[in-house]
Design an enzyme around this catalytic site. Sequence first.
Site, mmCIF file in Angstrom:
data_model
loop_
_atom_site.group_PDB
_atom_site.id
_atom_site.type_symbol
_atom_site.label_atom_id
_atom_site.label_comp_id
_atom_site.label_asym_id
_atom_site.label_seq_id
_atom_site.Cartn_x
_atom_site.Cartn_y
_atom_site.Cartn_z
ATOM 1 N N ASP A 189 -68.601 -36.377 22.213
ATOM 2 C CA ASP A 189 -69.524 -36.695 23.303
ATOM 3 C C ASP A 189 -70.823 -37.205 22.682
ATOM 4 O OD1 ASP A 189 -70.629 -36.818 25.859
ATOM 5 O OD2 ASP A 189 -71.195 -34.697 25.858
ATOM 6 N N TYR A 220 -74.745 -39.322 23.182
ATOM 7 C CA TYR A 220 -76.015 -39.033 23.861
ATOM 8 C C TYR A 220 -76.826 -40.320 23.783
ATOM 9 C CZ TYR A 220 -79.974 -35.715 24.704
ATOM 10 O OH TYR A 220 -81.030 -34.997 25.211
ATOM 11 N N HIS A 260 -81.987 -40.951 29.413
ATOM 12 C CA HIS A 260 -81.474 -39.579 29.578
ATOM 13 C C HIS A 260 -82.038 -38.666 28.482
ATOM 14 C CE1 HIS A 260 -78.698 -36.261 30.307
ATOM 15 N NE2 HIS A 260 -78.340 -36.312 29.039
ATOM 16 N N ARG A 317 -87.909 -29.433 25.940
ATOM 17 C CA ARG A 317 -88.895 -29.242 24.862
ATOM 18 C C ARG A 317 -90.228 -29.824 25.313
ATOM 19 N NH1 ARG A 317 -84.515 -31.605 22.497
ATOM 20 N NH2 ARG A 317 -85.640 -33.570 22.473
ATOM 21 N N GLU A 359 -72.352 -34.960 34.421
ATOM 22 C CA GLU A 359 -72.883 -36.046 33.594
ATOM 23 C C GLU A 359 -71.984 -37.251 33.841
ATOM 24 O OE1 GLU A 359 -73.310 -34.554 29.542
ATOM 25 O OE2 GLU A 359 -75.303 -33.781 30.065
ATOM 26 N N GLU A 378 -70.545 -40.570 32.849
ATOM 27 C CA GLU A 378 -70.417 -41.211 31.543
ATOM 28 C C GLU A 378 -69.262 -42.209 31.556
ATOM 29 O OE1 GLU A 378 -70.556 -38.682 28.140
ATOM 30 O OE2 GLU A 378 -71.634 -37.072 29.182
ATOM 31 N N ASP A 386 -68.701 -35.292 32.583
ATOM 32 C CA ASP A 386 -68.820 -34.234 31.580
ATOM 33 C C ASP A 386 -69.619 -33.071 32.195
ATOM 34 O OD1 ASP A 386 -68.638 -33.028 29.078
ATOM 35 O OD2 ASP A 386 -70.512 -33.916 28.395
ATOM 36 N N ARG A 425 -76.207 -25.958 32.781
ATOM 37 C CA ARG A 425 -77.514 -26.119 32.123
ATOM 38 C C ARG A 425 -78.141 -24.804 31.687
ATOM 39 N NH1 ARG A 425 -76.771 -31.153 30.631
ATOM 40 N NH2 ARG A 425 -76.530 -32.570 32.401
ATOM 41 N N GLN A 454 -76.312 -23.836 28.528
ATOM 42 C CA GLN A 454 -76.674 -24.828 27.495
ATOM 43 C C GLN A 454 -78.079 -24.589 26.939
ATOM 44 O OE1 GLN A 454 -76.634 -28.839 29.031
ATOM 45 N NE2 GLN A 454 -77.357 -29.750 27.116
ATOM 46 N N TYR A 479 -78.103 -23.767 22.819
ATOM 47 C CA TYR A 479 -77.944 -25.020 22.065
ATOM 48 C C TYR A 479 -78.762 -25.120 20.772
ATOM 49 C CZ TYR A 479 -82.295 -27.585 23.124
ATOM 50 O OH TYR A 479 -83.594 -28.011 23.171
ATOM 51 N N LYS A 521 -70.616 -26.764 27.857
ATOM 52 C CA LYS A 521 -69.946 -28.053 28.050
ATOM 53 C C LYS A 521 -68.427 -27.953 28.008
ATOM 54 C CE LYS A 521 -73.598 -30.830 27.597
ATOM 55 N NZ LYS A 521 -73.869 -32.000 28.418
ATOM 56 N N THR A 528 -64.020 -31.300 31.263
ATOM 57 C CA THR A 528 -64.480 -32.692 31.225
ATOM 58 C C THR A 528 -63.439 -33.500 31.984
ATOM 59 O OG1 THR A 528 -65.458 -32.349 29.041
ATOM 60 C CG2 THR A 528 -65.098 -34.634 29.717
ATOM 61 N N THR A 553 -74.516 -39.202 28.994
ATOM 62 C CA THR A 553 -74.952 -39.434 30.373
ATOM 63 C C THR A 553 -75.630 -40.788 30.507
ATOM 64 O OG1 THR A 553 -75.364 -37.085 30.512
ATOM 65 C CG2 THR A 553 -76.321 -38.444 32.254
ATOM 66 N N GLU A 597 -81.654 -34.291 35.886
ATOM 67 C CA GLU A 597 -82.699 -35.323 35.950
ATOM 68 C C GLU A 597 -83.060 -35.679 37.393
ATOM 69 O OE1 GLU A 597 -79.960 -37.499 33.183
ATOM 70 O OE2 GLU A 597 -81.820 -38.581 32.780
HETATM 71 CA CA CA Z 1 -72.127 -35.418 27.893
#
Ligand code: CA
Length: 391
Positions: free
Chosen positions: A108, A110, A115, A124, A181, A183, A213, A217, A220, A224, A233, A237, A324, A338
Site C-alpha cells: 500500500d 501513500y 492526502h 502531527r 481510503e 485508491e 483500503d 483511524r 492506527q 503506527y 489496516k 481491503t 488514498t 479528511e
Molecule cells: Ca491505503
Amino acid sequence: MTWIDDDAFGPQHPFGPQTLAYGLVDEGLAVRVGNQALPLAELNLGERLEPLVKAENLNPLLAAGRIAWSELRARLTEIVTASGAPAGARLVSLSTAKLPFAVGDYVDYYSSRNHAENVGRMFRPDAAPLLPNWTHLPVGYHGRSGTVVGSGTPVVRPKGQRKAPDAAEPSYGPSTRLDIEAEIGFVCGGPVTSEVRTRNAAEHIFGVAVVNDWSARDIQAWEYVPLGPYLGKSFATSIGKWITPLDAFSAARVPVPEQPNTLLDYLVSEEPSGLDIRLEVQWNGTIVARPPFAEMNWSFDQQLAHMTVNGATVRPGDLFASGTVSGKNKEERGSFLELSWGGKEPIELADGSTRTFLEDGDTIVITGWAPGPDGSVVGLSEVTGTIRPAA
Ligand code: CA
C-alpha cells in the site's frame, strides 16, 4: 452491429469493446461485455491462449506476460466486434463474479501529496505536514494479502487497542473511527523478477482496479509510531471484481505532477505514466467525494521500480495500491478522516443524517472511469462494502 445484441455494449458504455475487463464467474474466466460476461473457456483462441483461460483463476494468465496479454486482447476485440457469433460464444450473468486472482504480496503506497499533507496536519499538528523523505521516494508499506476481498464482501467492524489523546491508558474494543481510503490498485504479472526499471514497468502490470483500503483511524493513530500501519489496516481491503487491462488506458496517460527536487535515476519516468482516472465515492447513496487520480504524485512505474530496487521480487498476483486519492479541494478527498477533518466537520447525507466516520449498516460504493480512445469511456469495476457490527 456486432453479434452482441445489447444496447449496453458499445463505445459509449464503460464496459464496451474499448475496455474488456477480466473476471471470474461460475462459468470460469470471462471478459465483461456491457452488463454481461463472456466466458472464455469455449472460445477459439488458439493453442497458446486456451490453456491460460481454462485455468481456475487469472494467475496463469498473469504469469504468461505482456505478449500473451496483448494477443488475447487483440483476439477478444475481434470476437466481440464480429458481426456473427463466433463458435463457443455465449453471454452469462455478471452476478456470480468473484475475486478473480489469488493475491500474492500486497503493498500500500501513500502517493497523494494532498492526502499525506492532510494526514500529517491531523496526526502531527506540531510538525511539518510532509516528512522529508516524501518527495524523494514513494512511501509505502507491506500489507496483508489474506484479507484482500472482492467487492460486495461485508466488512466486520474491527476491534483493537486505541488510546484517546487525553486518556491515561489504552483501551480495547470496536473501532469508533472506521474509515475508507479510495485508491487505485495495480495487479502484477509477467516473469518473477527484481530491479524493474520504470521503462519496463508495464511488462509487469496486467491491469487496474478500484480499491477501498478500509482503515480504523483510532487503532492506527495509537499503533503506527514508529513502524507504520498495522492492525488498523489489515482487517479488510476491498477490490473491484473485474480487472481493467492497463492497455485500455492508452488515452488516459497524463504526466505526473513534478516533485520539487531532482529524483534519483531509478525513479525517473521516461513516458507519462499518470492515469486520468476519476473516482466517485457514495456513502449510503449520497456522492460525498470525487477524487482525481491524475493528481497523484507518484505513478505505477515509479512505485514498481521502488518496490523492487533493493532486490525484492515482483510475482504474478502481487497487488499494490496507490494510496488514498485526494485532490486539492475538499470535495475531492478520498477518506472520511479528511472529509470530516478528523471528525470535526460532519458530512450531511441525502436523507438528512450526518456522519463523521462509518456506522454499522453503512454502505460505501466507489466507482471509477477514465477517458478512452475516440471519446469513449473506460470503466473500472465498482467496489462496494457494507459495515457489519463488531463480532
Ligand atoms: Ca491505503
